[in-house]
Design a protein around this motif. Structure first.
Motif, PDB file in Angstrom:
ATOM      1  N   ASP A   1      62.527  66.256  -0.814  1.00  0.00           N
ATOM      2  CA  ASP A   1      63.365  65.221  -0.209  1.00  0.00           C
ATOM      3  C   ASP A   1      62.498  64.110   0.386  1.00  0.00           C
ATOM      4  N   VAL A   2      61.429  64.504   1.066  1.00  0.00           N
ATOM      5  CA  VAL A   2      60.505  63.521   1.634  1.00  0.00           C
ATOM      6  C   VAL A   2      59.835  62.725   0.526  1.00  0.00           C
ATOM      7  N   ALA A   3      59.403  63.410  -0.521  1.00  0.00           N
ATOM      8  CA  ALA A   3      58.726  62.733  -1.625  1.00  0.00           C
ATOM      9  C   ALA A   3      59.647  61.709  -2.283  1.00  0.00           C
ATOM     10  N   LEU A   4      60.911  62.056  -2.434  1.00  0.00           N
ATOM     11  CA  LEU A   4      61.842  61.126  -3.063  1.00  0.00           C
ATOM     12  C   LEU A   4      62.024  59.873  -2.206  1.00  0.00           C
ATOM     13  N   GLU A   5      62.070  60.049  -0.900  1.00  0.00           N
ATOM     14  CA  GLU A   5      62.168  58.894  -0.005  1.00  0.00           C
ATOM     15  C   GLU A   5      60.943  57.981  -0.143  1.00  0.00           C
ATOM     16  N   ARG A   6      59.777  58.581  -0.280  1.00  0.00           N
ATOM     17  CA  ARG A   6      58.546  57.800  -0.358  1.00  0.00           C
ATOM     18  C   ARG A   6      58.307  57.205  -1.745  1.00  0.00           C
ATOM     19  N   LEU A   7      59.052  57.688  -2.716  1.00  0.00           N
ATOM     20  CA  LEU A   7      58.895  57.137  -4.061  1.00  0.00           C
ATOM     21  C   LEU A   7      59.459  55.728  -4.154  1.00  0.00           C
ATOM     22  N   GLY A   8      60.454  55.409  -3.334  1.00  0.00           N
ATOM     23  CA  GLY A   8      61.068  54.084  -3.374  1.00  0.00           C
ATOM     24  C   GLY A   8      60.081  52.954  -3.150  1.00  0.00           C
ATOM     25  N   PRO A   9      59.280  52.982  -2.082  1.00  0.00           N
ATOM     26  CA  PRO A   9      58.290  51.918  -1.871  1.00  0.00           C
ATOM     27  C   PRO A   9      57.262  51.818  -2.997  1.00  0.00           C
ATOM     28  N   LEU A  10      56.903  52.947  -3.595  1.00  0.00           N
ATOM     29  CA  LEU A  10      55.972  52.905  -4.725  1.00  0.00           C
ATOM     30  C   LEU A  10      56.608  52.183  -5.904  1.00  0.00           C
ATOM     31  N   ALA A  11      57.848  52.524  -6.206  1.00  0.00           N
ATOM     32  CA  ALA A  11      58.537  51.859  -7.305  1.00  0.00           C
ATOM     33  C   ALA A  11      58.655  50.361  -7.050  1.00  0.00           C
ATOM     34  N   ALA A  12      58.982  49.993  -5.812  1.00  0.00           N
ATOM     35  CA  ALA A  12      59.115  48.572  -5.480  1.00  0.00           C
ATOM     36  C   ALA A  12      57.788  47.847  -5.655  1.00  0.00           C
ATOM     37  N   ALA A  13      56.680  48.476  -5.249  1.00  0.00           N
ATOM     38  CA  ALA A  13      55.363  47.867  -5.401  1.00  0.00           C
ATOM     39  C   ALA A  13      54.993  47.685  -6.867  1.00  0.00           C
ATOM     40  N   CYS A  14      55.584  48.517  -7.726  1.00  0.00           N
ATOM     41  CA  CYS A  14      55.352  48.404  -9.170  1.00  0.00           C
ATOM     42  C   CYS A  14      56.302  47.407  -9.827  1.00  0.00           C
ATOM     43  N   GLY A  15      57.139  46.736  -9.016  1.00  0.00           N
ATOM     44  CA  GLY A  15      58.064  45.755  -9.553  1.00  0.00           C
ATOM     45  C   GLY A  15      59.348  46.329 -10.106  1.00  0.00           C
ATOM     46  N   LEU A  16      59.701  47.533  -9.681  1.00  0.00           N
ATOM     47  CA  LEU A  16      60.891  48.203 -10.190  1.00  0.00           C
ATOM     48  C   LEU A  16      62.006  48.151  -9.158  1.00  0.00           C
ATOM     49  N   ASP A  17      63.216  47.869  -9.615  1.00  0.00           N
ATOM     50  CA  ASP A  17      64.373  47.933  -8.731  1.00  0.00           C
ATOM     51  C   ASP A  17      65.225  49.138  -9.113  1.00  0.00           C
ATOM     52  N   GLU A  18      66.321  49.335  -8.397  1.00  0.00           N
ATOM     53  CA  GLU A  18      67.165  50.515  -8.643  1.00  0.00           C
ATOM     54  C   GLU A  18      67.742  50.511 -10.049  1.00  0.00           C
ATOM     55  N   ALA A  19      68.051  49.340 -10.559  1.00  0.00           N
ATOM     56  CA  ALA A  19      68.596  49.259 -11.909  1.00  0.00           C
ATOM     57  C   ALA A  19      67.577  49.740 -12.937  1.00  0.00           C
ATOM     58  N   ALA A  20      66.311  49.390 -12.718  1.00  0.00           N
ATOM     59  CA  ALA A  20      65.261  49.832 -13.649  1.00  0.00           C
ATOM     60  C   ALA A  20      65.095  51.343 -13.596  1.00  0.00           C
ATOM     61  N   VAL A  21      65.182  51.902 -12.407  1.00  0.00           N
ATOM     62  CA  VAL A  21      65.061  53.353 -12.272  1.00  0.00           C
ATOM     63  C   VAL A  21      66.218  54.047 -12.982  1.00  0.00           C
ATOM     64  N   ARG A  22      67.426  53.534 -12.816  1.00  0.00           N
ATOM     65  CA  ARG A  22      68.590  54.150 -13.457  1.00  0.00           C
ATOM     66  C   ARG A  22      68.535  54.013 -14.973  1.00  0.00           C
ATOM     67  N   ALA A  23      67.993  52.911 -15.460  1.00  0.00           N
ATOM     68  CA  ALA A  23      67.995  52.644 -16.897  1.00  0.00           C
ATOM     69  C   ALA A  23      66.878  53.362 -17.642  1.00  0.00           C
ATOM     70  N   HIS A  24      65.906  53.868 -16.913  1.00  0.00           N
ATOM     71  CA  HIS A  24      64.740  54.460 -17.576  1.00  0.00           C
ATOM     72  C   HIS A  24      65.105  55.706 -18.361  1.00  0.00           C
ATOM     73  N   GLU A  25      64.617  55.779 -19.589  1.00  0.00           N
ATOM     74  CA  GLU A  25      64.792  56.968 -20.421  1.00  0.00           C
ATOM     75  C   GLU A  25      63.518  57.811 -20.315  1.00  0.00           C
ATOM     76  N   PRO A  26      63.612  58.998 -19.747  1.00  0.00           N
ATOM     77  CA  PRO A  26      62.410  59.811 -19.513  1.00  0.00           C
ATOM     78  C   PRO A  26      61.748  60.257 -20.811  1.00  0.00           C
ATOM     79  N   ARG A  27      60.439  60.462 -20.724  1.00  0.00           N
ATOM     80  CA  ARG A  27      59.650  60.887 -21.869  1.00  0.00           C
ATOM     81  C   ARG A  27      59.509  62.411 -21.863  1.00  0.00           C
TER      82      ARG A  27
END
Length: 220
Positions: A84-110
């Motif tokens: 749960d803590v890791a998931l909370e901290r993943l948000g700032p990392l994604a934002a720093a990589c230029g990703l928004d919530e829409a990009a996270v939802r649209a991603h097709e996992p490998r």
């Protein structure tokens, strides 16, 4: 002389430590040569990994509790709360990589990145919980080292701030409570005769190899 929980864990760590050169992307990040796209892909894939692992750990906690293995249940409950803590901290990392919530939802996992959590889910369904405790503990040792290296490199070479590196800092920071719960769970498994070291090593080896597959899949 009777084996102790420390003996079991030390043997597993020696046997299952990843060999040199098994993860190419980490040194690439450490030197600043890895493209930012690889960092973004890491964040996207980890969103799926963490949400899956959180459910797997919660299920293992339930199974261990139902099987009268309270020490193993405590171990997995601790892991689930950590996700749960890791998931909370993943948000700032994604934002720093230029990703928004829409990009996270649209991603097709490998597939190569999701083999690890898929196997963790299999373990949650099929394996003796205390064997999984040993297997996961060996993998976490390597994972923590990777995260320490990446967290430092993101600050030095990519200009990420502390918030963006918080995900890696979380896993790189020693967890004394988790270590105590690990020893207690393994000790309980030894006492009640539930622990199978050969199976624990098998599970740990596969987790190690799936971990390497995750990083290799992300490598450019």
């Amino acid at each position: 002389m009777a084996r102790t929980a420390r003996d079991v864990l030390d043997d597993a760590l020696r046997t299952l430590a990843p060999g040199g050169g098994t993860v190419r992307l980490v040194p690439e990040i450490a030197s600043g040569r890895a493209p930012r796209a690889a960092l973004a892909a890491f964040a996207l894939e980890q969103h799926h990994v963490i949400t899956s692992d959180r459910r797997s750990f919660a299920h293992l906690a339930e199974r261990a509790g139902a099987g009268r293995q309270p020490l193993a249940a405590d171990f997995f409950d601790h892991l689930a709360r950590g996700e749960d803590v890791a998931l909370e901290r993943l948000g700032p990392l994604a934002a720093a990589c230029g990703l928004d919530e829409a990009a996270v939802r649209a991603h097709e996992p490998r597939a190569g990145c999701q083999a690890y959590p898929a196997y963790a889910a299999w373990l949650a369904l099929c394996a003796e919980p205390v064997d999984v405790v040993v297997a996961l503990s060996t993998n976490f040792a390597a994972w923590g080292g990777y995260c320490a290296t990446v967290g430092l490199a993101l600050r030095e070479h990519y200009g990420f701030d502390d918030a963006a590196c918080g995900f890696f800092d979380f896993f790189a920071t020693p967890d004394p409570e988790g270590a105590q719960r690990t020893l207690a769970a393994v000790g309980g498994g030894l006492t009640d005769g539930r622990l199978s070291e050969p199976l624990a090593h098998r599970y740990g080896r596969l987790l190690r190899d799936y971990e390497s597959m995750f990083w290799e899949t992300l490598s450019p």
